[in-house]
Design a protein around this motif. Structure first.
Motif, PDB file in Angstrom:
ATOM      1  N   ALA A 136     -41.724 -18.072  -9.802  1.00  9.78           N
ATOM      2  CA  ALA A 136     -43.006 -17.939  -9.111  1.00  9.78           C
ATOM      3  C   ALA A 136     -42.831 -17.686  -7.621  1.00  9.78           C
ATOM      4  CB  ALA A 136     -43.850 -19.188  -9.330  1.00  9.78           C
ATOM      5  N   GLN A 137     -41.959 -18.454  -7.019  1.00  8.89           N
ATOM      6  CA  GLN A 137     -41.827 -18.331  -5.559  1.00  8.89           C
ATOM      7  C   GLN A 137     -41.435 -16.911  -5.168  1.00  8.89           C
ATOM      8  OE1 GLN A 137     -43.310 -20.438  -4.420  1.00  8.89           O
ATOM      9  NE2 GLN A 137     -43.095 -22.008  -6.000  1.00  8.89           N
ATOM     10  N   ALA A 138     -40.362 -16.430  -5.767  1.00  8.91           N
ATOM     11  CA  ALA A 138     -39.865 -15.094  -5.431  1.00  8.91           C
ATOM     12  C   ALA A 138     -40.959 -14.055  -5.618  1.00  8.91           C
ATOM     13  CB  ALA A 138     -38.659 -14.755  -6.295  1.00  8.91           C
ATOM     14  N   TYR A 139     -41.679 -14.181  -6.776  1.00 11.36           N
ATOM     15  CA  TYR A 139     -42.727 -13.199  -7.057  1.00 11.36           C
ATOM     16  C   TYR A 139     -43.820 -13.285  -5.995  1.00 11.36           C
ATOM     17  CZ  TYR A 139     -46.493 -10.682  -9.438  1.00 11.36           C
ATOM     18  OH  TYR A 139     -47.499  -9.822  -9.746  1.00 11.36           O
ATOM     19  N   ALA A 140     -44.288 -14.517  -5.749  1.00  8.96           N
ATOM     20  CA  ALA A 140     -45.350 -14.710  -4.758  1.00  8.96           C
ATOM     21  C   ALA A 140     -44.901 -14.132  -3.410  1.00  8.96           C
ATOM     22  CB  ALA A 140     -45.678 -16.190  -4.623  1.00  8.96           C
ATOM     23  N   GLY A 141     -43.648 -14.346  -3.081  1.00  7.55           N
ATOM     24  CA  GLY A 141     -43.110 -13.899  -1.799  1.00  7.55           C
ATOM     25  C   GLY A 141     -43.245 -12.407  -1.572  1.00  7.55           C
TER      26      GLY A 141
ATOM     27  N   ALA B 217     -48.614 -20.661  -9.649  1.00 11.86           N
ATOM     28  CA  ALA B 217     -47.831 -20.684  -8.404  1.00 11.86           C
ATOM     29  C   ALA B 217     -47.473 -19.275  -7.935  1.00 11.86           C
ATOM     30  CB  ALA B 217     -46.567 -21.502  -8.618  1.00 11.86           C
ATOM     31  N   SER B 218     -47.427 -18.331  -8.883  1.00 10.57           N
ATOM     32  CA  SER B 218     -47.017 -16.969  -8.520  1.00 10.57           C
ATOM     33  C   SER B 218     -48.084 -16.261  -7.703  1.00 10.57           C
ATOM     34  CB  SER B 218     -46.752 -16.155  -9.785  1.00 10.57           C
ATOM     35  OG  SER B 218     -47.994 -15.797 -10.363  1.00 10.57           O
ATOM     36  N   GLY B 219     -49.304 -16.831  -7.693  1.00  9.83           N
ATOM     37  CA  GLY B 219     -50.390 -16.186  -6.968  1.00  9.83           C
ATOM     38  C   GLY B 219     -50.875 -14.908  -7.632  1.00  9.83           C
ATOM     39  N   LEU B 220     -50.514 -14.739  -8.902  1.00  7.95           N
ATOM     40  CA  LEU B 220     -50.970 -13.550  -9.630  1.00  7.95           C
ATOM     41  C   LEU B 220     -52.481 -13.601  -9.803  1.00  7.95           C
ATOM     42  CD1 LEU B 220     -50.528 -10.993 -11.360  1.00  7.95           C
ATOM     43  CD2 LEU B 220     -50.164 -12.509 -13.325  1.00  7.95           C
TER      44      LEU B 220
END
Ligand SMILES: Cc1cc2nc3c(=O)[nH]c(=O)nc-3n(C[C@H](O)[C@H](O)[C@H](O)COP(=O)(O)O)c2cc1C
Ligand code: SF4
Ligand code: FES
Lengths: 160, 436, 697
Positions: B231-236, B55-58
């Protein structure tokens, strides 16, 4: 053949890093550390390391000749490595290279007559953002200028 | 002391400890939320961890940019074989010098990242393959590993849990190709750095033919923050499908070269103008290698791009390893192509015909050409030979050699023509050396 | 068997077993996908990139040599893109290639030439300087010309995986990568020449053949190696009656691509300067050359009057002569001279094995079984050294079928490396060691037991009893020394056994007894050298010898007939597994005659022609097929170069067991009895390795 107590201790620990029966994994690092101590990967080193990790000398030769840091020939006490790859090239790595050749009177993978200093033009050493960069043995020198290089070579000559 | 001044535009997630007094020590680490991401992971199921990373899009920071969560999910969890964590710290892509800093300033975050991956994969043993030239990092890393063992973050039943994990450093000895994942594994097993036939991929048959999580240093270091901030915060922080921040290595003809942590999708021009302090000596921009020497170069007028995997793919180039090499108007592009090809010829493992023969042929040809002994037909030949390597070699090194070459000869044809008929290189006079 | 996978190549519908590689499936469908590095017997490389194909739904080109077929897969090998890929891969390959085809041994047989011809570009765009490295000699057998090498790594694999030797490796990287020998500047290995044979180009060449001829100037004669008992097919390259090369270029015969140094290079004894080319007659103490008629007449006269006065004959036959010759010899002795004093150097206890297997069928291992049986037990033999082909079969069995290998030997052997279990034991303790494995073996479903001369007499019976008690099929191979050791026994070169193991109505003297007998009148030796290790007691004995060389025995002879070598005659031989194969005449040496003809002429001179019948190989073989149990093999098979296994005899063999007479010479890879002593190549290899040993100490 045996190495210094420190090296022997390192090798003992090294062989334990890998799962039982996988000691061949120690081959590349062991050769590099052995070379650091002996000054070159001599035939004795080849046979000794082969014995310790359990391979044929031929298999050691295959590996030894593959990796660019491993060499049969003795390097100088100080091995000067100048990067001329793209990032260094852009900011004068090549000029530094020519300067060093001229000053030391030797070329790529050659050693000074007194055996003190050896020179090598190397590929990217991972210092691109602080180019031009050089390495003396394992020490990095960043943002090198002709003056700094001159100085460095002068001090290298002196035994330390 | 830092190698370069930080920049206000940086978003310090992975580099937050850079510059702290003895930042590499476990005390500094623990005092700054160290191992908190791991402790969180300890409370999660493997699937939960993997989903979080997905979900983090890493995406992999080693070059290929493959989704890390996906990669972790490929591991056959119920395989009876032991599973390994393998850190790729071979950092050899010209233009790239970031993994080095992560280990030097923050070795524990790498250990923490490995621990999280180990939880996700059900692994108890990991290795950090560090290029031989980075000897001082091996010593730093070894010290950190000892510390982590002493404080119970490595070893049996970590923090009173069921989970046991340990790791070791492993030194390379000078071979770019050993950064390629399967060649790295061969090298790790004490062999020549010849890539393996894939499939099977490391996730299924990696170290000692056992399931292996193999990632770049920076990728592993990104796991702890992901778990910490969610994950959300990181992806953001980044752009869609390009989560988080990454370390960009700015080098070449700019005023403030250095390694800067910027959000994914940061505009390239701002990177040069603002973060990099603009072109050196007010010179004009000619070209940029956006992600290490393996990427097609961008002409000045193509540099209006966002620095994330998809935007650069759309611009016919690659984000690669984050090595941004900036070239000004005085740069000889023939020389650049030559130097890059010399590198690949030197590093080709020699296994397959197109790469082995193609790189040396092109090296010789470009040398001759740069010395003014080229013919017009050679200009076609250069591009053609490169295209005959492209997509036909045993591993991607062949492509890595071909792509920049094709892009340079096609985008800067006039510079090649300028070298014809024995004319001396028009740029030889322009020494690039900074005098003290 | 799992049901077949359906897919297409260039639109042609193909079915293949799951796991089949596209490159193999294509070949079977008659579509050639070019390759250099692929070899079906050895590990995959995907290095040469010649086999790239398009596969629908796969973005990148795929190597057909590593791609398993899949249901519904759509493969394209005939497209413009693939043609271009092949063309430019070859252009790359030729860039640093010396293109010295006119002086290259491989010219005309070179895979690179063929590829360039079929798939290559008309001209090369390469104008840079080529890398050059000087040619090197790695051993008496192996020469290496690096610039010609295309790095397909076949030699490395055949040496490592096929031979279990691992004497070749790869050094350096990138364009300067090179094949390297295990001792820095030279090789220490089996000298089998497998690397030379498998090299697709002229990079590896042999000391025997280099710069001798162009391949198309030779005629290629497929015959059977005359050295060890394995009976490999060797194809001799002949030009104006000279043998120039040995290999097995068409991979036919039981041995496929395999040959050891003897089969490949050990043919050179035939033109040794000391080769006998005229009959010799002892005249006042010295052996002097005489005409055939004089020599034949002298021998016949002597034979006749000794026979007339009921004197004592002793006849010793050979392990190398053909079945026809051995059959004819025993017939000559028994019916012509009226004696059962006939014997040969027995190298393994076939007789007891056959006797203890009586009443059963299908218990004699064929050479194929060494490759197919799920488990193999090696008893008391250094197989890789003494039975090279059988050992090669076992290694392949291990690689391809993961067979279980068990080893009981006195000293460490190469097979230990691939063995599930191996143990050291003296001859006397070997059966006990096997007994200890009863448990371990119980898991098996079939077993092949190969035993050397440490197991003889009652030990063989015990071994067979053990085998029968295991409760699953067990087959046996009694290891023997020479190219027709088995045939010599089958043809009755044993005093109390007629051909086909029938009892002779009366017994006779064994070879040692003949030599020891003080009143022996005639000793007739055909292709053997008994006096090399025992003296002849009877000083008055008249000695007649048929041989290629002046052996110790020949030196004691009163008459010596110069015999043809196995490569100079036709006939059949029977290998260690009882497989009958046909010799083809490759060359001839002036002044010599095949032993069969010599015997025939001698018989005619004695007026025995009516008794002995014609001395034509085919006629004699017909008689063998009719009268010798097990030898009524299908002619088409052997006349087309195939091997036909003789059906095992069935029924007790009434024979006094004489284990003490059985003694293997334990020839090594580089020795081969008398023949070996006259082979330049074998001797130079021995000298080299001796020189090395002396350097080491
Ligand atoms: C020729 C070549 C060199 C490479 N060098 C490196 C390297 O130095 N460091 C690295 O992390 N990845 C390198 N890679 C990429 C690795 O193969 C692999 O994709 C990566 O380490 C996976 O980690 P990631 O998913 O975290 O990026 C290289 C790839 C190729 C083809
Ligand atoms: S293994 Fe025996 S039969 Fe085969 S080639 Fe060698 S010596 Fe001849
Ligand atoms: S045959 Fe497939 S790469 Fe060589």
């Amino acid at each position: 053949m045996t190495f210094s107590p420190e090296m022997e201790a390192r090798f003992a620990a090294m062989l334990l890093k890998y799962p039982e029966g996988r000691q061949r994994s120690a081959l590349v690092p062991m050769l590099l550390y052995a070379q650091d101590e002996v000054g070159a990967v001599t035939p004795e080193v080849v046979n000794e390391v082969a014995r310790r990790v359990g391979v044929d000398p031929l298999q050691v030769d295959e590996v030894l000749t593959y990796y660019s840091m491993l060499h049969r020939q003795k390097w100088g006490r100080k091995h000067l490595q100048i990067c001329t790859n793209i990032s260094c090239l852009l900011v004068g790595g090549e000029e530094l290279w020519h300067q060093a050749c001229k000053k030391l009177g030797i070329g790529h993978r050659e050693v000074t007559a007194d055996g003190e200093i050896s020179l090598e033009e190397v590929e990217c050493i991972g210092a691109c953002s602080w180019a031009p960069a050089i390495q003396v043995n394992y020490d990095f020198y960043h943002n090198v200028t002709p003056e700094k290089l001159d100085e460095l070579i002068d001090t290298m000559g002196k035994k330390s | 002391m830092l190698y370069n001044e930080p920049h206000p535009l940086e978003v310090k997630i992975l580099t937050k400890r850079f510059g702290l007094p003895n930042s590499a020590s476990i005390d500094t680490f623990l005092a700054t939320e160290g191992y908190k991401g791991f402790e969180k992971a300890l409370t999660m199921t493997p699937d939960a961890i993997i989903n979080e990373v997905k979900a983090s899009g890493l995406r992999g920071r080693g070059g290929a940019g493959f989704s890390t969560g996906m990669k972790w999910s490929f591991l056959p969890r119920n395989s009876p074989k032991p599973k390994y964590i393998m850190v790729n710290a071979d950092e050899s892509e010209p233009g790239t010098c970031k993994d080095r800093l992560l280990i030097e300033y923050d070795p524990h975050s790498l250990i923490e990242g490995m621990l999280i991956a180990a939880l996700a994969a059900g692994s108890n043993l990991g290795y950090i393959y560090i290029r031989g030239e980075y000897r001082y990092l091996i010593d730093i890393m070894d010290r950190a590993i000892v510390e982590a063992r002493e404080r119970g973050f490595l070893g049996n039943n970590i923090k009173g849990s069921e989970f046991s994990f340990d790791c070791h450093t492993h030194s390379g000895a000078g071979a770019y190709e050993c950064g390629e994942e399967s060649a790295l594994l061969e090298s790790f097993e004490g062999k020549r750095g010849i890539p393996r036939i894939r499939p099977p991929f490391p996730a299924v048959a990696g170290a000692y033919q056992c399931p292996t999580v193999l990632n770049n240093v920076e990728t592993f270091c990104s796991a702890p923050p992901i778990l910490l901030m969610g994950a959300q915060a990181y992806a953001g922080l980044g752009t869609p499908k390009n989560g988080g921040t990454r370390l960009f290595c700015l080098s070449g003809h700019i005023n403030k070269p250095g390694v800067y942590e910027l959000p994914m999708g940061f505009p390239l021009m701002r990177m040069i103008e603002e973060v990099g302090g603009g072109m050196r000596g007010g010179k004009k921009l000619k070209a940029v290698i956006p992600g290490g020497s393996s990427c097609p170069v961008l002409k000045a007028d193509e540099c209006d791009v966002l620095m994330d995997f998809d935007s650069l793919a759309a611009a016919q180039s690659m984000l690669g390893s984050g090595g941004v090499v900036v070239m000004d108007e005085d740069t000889c592009m023939v020389k650049a192509a030559l130097r890059i090809m010399r590198f690949y010829a030197h590093e080709s493992c020699g296994w397959c015909i197109p790469c082995r023969e193609g790189t040396t042929w092109l090296k010789k040809l470009l040398t001759r050409f740069h010395e003014g002994m080229g013919q017009r037909s050679d200009i076609i030949l250069i591009g053609d030979l490169a295209k005959n390597m492209l997509g036909r070699t045993f591993c991607p090194l062949g492509d890595a050699a071909a792509l920049p070459t094709i892009s340079i000869v096609e985008k800067f044809t006039e510079e090649f023509e300028a070298h014809l008929e024995g004319r001396p290189c028009p740029y030889e006079h322009a020494s690039q050396l900074v005098r003290a | 068997m799992a049901d077949l996978v359906k897919f297409t190549i260039d639109g042609i519908a193909i079915e293949a077993a799951p796991g089949t590689l596209v490159i193999d499936a294509a070949k079977r469908a008659g579509i050639e996908i070019p390759s250099f590095c692929y070899h079906e017997d050895y590990s995959l490389q995907a290095a040469c990139r010649m086999c790239l194909v398009e596969v629908e739904k796969m973005p990148k080109l795929q190597t057909a040599c590593t791609l398993p077929v899949a249901e519904g897969m759509v493969v394209r090998a005939g497209t413009q893109q693939i043609a271009t890929a092949r063309k430019y891969t070859l252009e790359f390959l030729l860039a640093n290639h010396p293109l010295d085809c006119p002086v290259c041994d491989k010219g005309g047989e070179c895979e690179l030439q063929d590829m360039a011809f079929r798939y290559g570009a008309g001209e090369s765009r390469y104008t840079e300087t080529k890398l050059h490295v000087d040619e090197a000699q790695w051993s008496p057998v192996v020469f290496f010309d690096a610039p010609r090498c295309i790095l397909c790594f076949r030699c490395v694999r055949v040496c490592n995986e096929g031979m279990g030797v691992g004497a070749l490796g790869v050094v350096n990287r990138g364009a300067v990568s090179e094949i390297a020998p295990n001792k820095g500047d030279h090789l220490e290995c089996d000298e089998c020449g497998m690397c030379v044979d498998i090299c697709p180009v002229g990079a590896l060449t042999s000391g025997t053949y280099r710069y001798k001829t162009r391949p198309w100037e030779m005629e290629h004669v497929g015959t059977i190696c005359t050295h060890c008992s394995n009976g490999c097919k060797t194809t001799l390259g002949v030009r104006n009656d000279q043998i120039i090369r040995g290999n097995n270029r068409d991979r036919s015969g039981i041995n496929g691509e395999f040959l050891c140094i003897k089969g490949r290079y050990g043919f050179d004894f035939y033109d040794h300067p000391e080769r006998l080319q005229s009959p010799l007659l002892r005249t006042n103490g010295k052996l002097e050359p005489v005409s055939w008629s004089v020599a034949l007449n002298a021998a016949a006269t002597k034979f006749k009057d000794v026979k007339a006065r009921g004197g004592r004959f002793g006849v010793i036959g050979s392990n190398h002569t053909t079945n026809e010759e051995n059959f004819y010899l025993q017939k000559f002795a028994r019916q012509g001279l009226g004696t059962n004093n006939i014997d040969h150097h027995r190298t393994g206890d076939v007789v007891t094995l056959l006797d203890s297997l009586s009443g059963t069928t299908g218990k004699l291992a064929a050479s194929e079984d060494f490759y197919t049986k799920k488990a193999v037990l090696i008893l008391g033999a250094d197989l890789s050294i003494e039975q090279p082909f059988l050992a090669f079969q076992i290694r392949a069995n291990k690689r391809h079928n993961n067979a279980s290998v068990y080893v009981v030997t006195e000293k460490p052997v190469r097979e230990d490396k691939i063995a599930s279990a191996s143990v050291r034991a003296e001859a006397s303790g070997q059966l006990a060691a096997v007994e200890n494995w009863r448990g371990a073996l119980s898991g098996q479903t079939e077993l092949l037991i190969a035993f050397g001369d440490s197991i003889k007499g009652d030990a063989v019976r015990e071994l067979v009893a053990f085998g029968s008690s295991l409760g699953f099929p067990v087959s046996y191979c009694c290891l023997l020394d020479y190219s027709n050791s088995r045939g010599a026994v089958d043809m009755g070169l044993i005093p109390d056994l007629l051909p086909g193991f029938h009892a002779a109505e009366a017994g006779g003297m064994t070879a040692p007894e003949m030599l020891a007998s003080p009143d022996l009148d005639v000793l007739w030796v055909v292709g053997a050298n008994p006096l090399s290790d025992a003296p002849l007691a009877s000083t008055s004995a008249f000695v007649v010898v048929q041989d290629m060389f002046l052996t110790d025995t020949a030196m004691r002879a009163d008459i010596v007939f110069p015999a043809s070598s196995a490569y100079e005659k036709t006939g059949t031989v029977t290998n260690v597994c009882g497989e009958v194969q046909r010799l083809k005449r490759a060359n001839s040496t002036m002044g010599t005659k095949p032993d069969l003809e010599i015997m025939g002429l001698l018989g005619k001179e004695m007026g025995l022609a009516p008794v002995l019948g014609p001395w034509l190989p085919d006629t004699v073989f017909e008689e063998i097929r009719k009268t010798v149990r097990g030898y009524n093999v299908p002619l088409p098979v052997i006349s087309t170069g195939g091997a036909a296994q003789t059906a095992p005899v069935n029924g007790r063999i009434p024979v006094a067991n004489r284990p003490e007479l059985i003694r293997s010479a334990h020839d090594t890879l580089f020795t081969s009895g008398t023949l070996g002593r006259y082979s330049k190549m074998l001797n130079s290899v021995i000298e080299k390795s001796d020189a090395e040993k002396s350097l080491q100490h």
